[in-house]
Design a protein around this motif. Structure first.
Motif, PDB file in Angstrom:
ATOM      1  N   SER A 196       0.976  -1.030   0.025  1.00 50.70           N
ATOM      2  CA  SER A 196       0.012   0.075  -0.126  1.00 50.70           C
ATOM      3  C   SER A 196       0.978   1.257   0.086  1.00 50.70           C
ATOM      4  O   SER A 196       0.602   2.213  -0.704  1.00 50.70           O
ATOM      5  N   ARG A 197       2.053   1.177   0.705  1.00 50.22           N
ATOM      6  CA  ARG A 197       2.680   2.328   0.662  1.00 50.22           C
ATOM      7  C   ARG A 197       3.435   2.571  -0.751  1.00 50.22           C
ATOM      8  O   ARG A 197       3.730   3.468  -1.175  1.00 50.22           O
TER       9      ARG A 197
ATOM     10  N   ASP B  92       0.801   4.161  -2.914  1.00 51.30           N
ATOM     11  CA  ASP B  92       0.367   5.389  -2.538  1.00 51.30           C
ATOM     12  C   ASP B  92       1.407   6.288  -3.258  1.00 51.30           C
ATOM     13  O   ASP B  92       1.288   7.332  -3.579  1.00 51.30           O
TER      14      ASP B  92
END
Length: 103
Positions: A88-89, A92
């Motif tokens: 998810s990082r 993003d």
């Protein structure tokens, strides 16, 4: 093929064609007819807006330095298999880069 890079990496602007029989001298001391006879082809590159945005995003004028201690820690974690990946990082940050590229 031999390519010479000049103007600090910036492209030379195309020159208007000179009239027949006239030979104008350019900054390097060669005449227009000499340049035409040595170049042979008229190569051109046109960058898209996306390519220009990528170039702008790649410029690092902030003077950011590399944290060698952190690089070594990541290298060691990769080597011994303990490096944790946070999808998810990554997603993003990829979206943040994409948003910078949008006009």
């Amino acid at each position: 093929m031999n390519t010479t890079i000049s103007n600090k990496g910036l492209p030379m602007l195309p020159q208007p064609p000179s009239g027949q029989g006239s030979a104008t001298q350019n900054a390097s001391g060669t005449t227009g007819s000499e340049v035409a006879s040595t170049s042979g082809t008229d190569d051109r590159v046109q960058l898209t807006d996306s390519a220009r945005a990528l170039q702008e995003a790649a410029r690092t004028d902030s003077g950011a330095t590399v944290d060698t201690k952190k690089v070594e820690q990541v290298r060691q974690a990769l080597a011994n298999g303990t490096y944790k990946i946070d999808p998810s990082r990554i997603a993003d940050r990829m979206l943040a880069v994409e948003n910078k590229l949008k006009p």
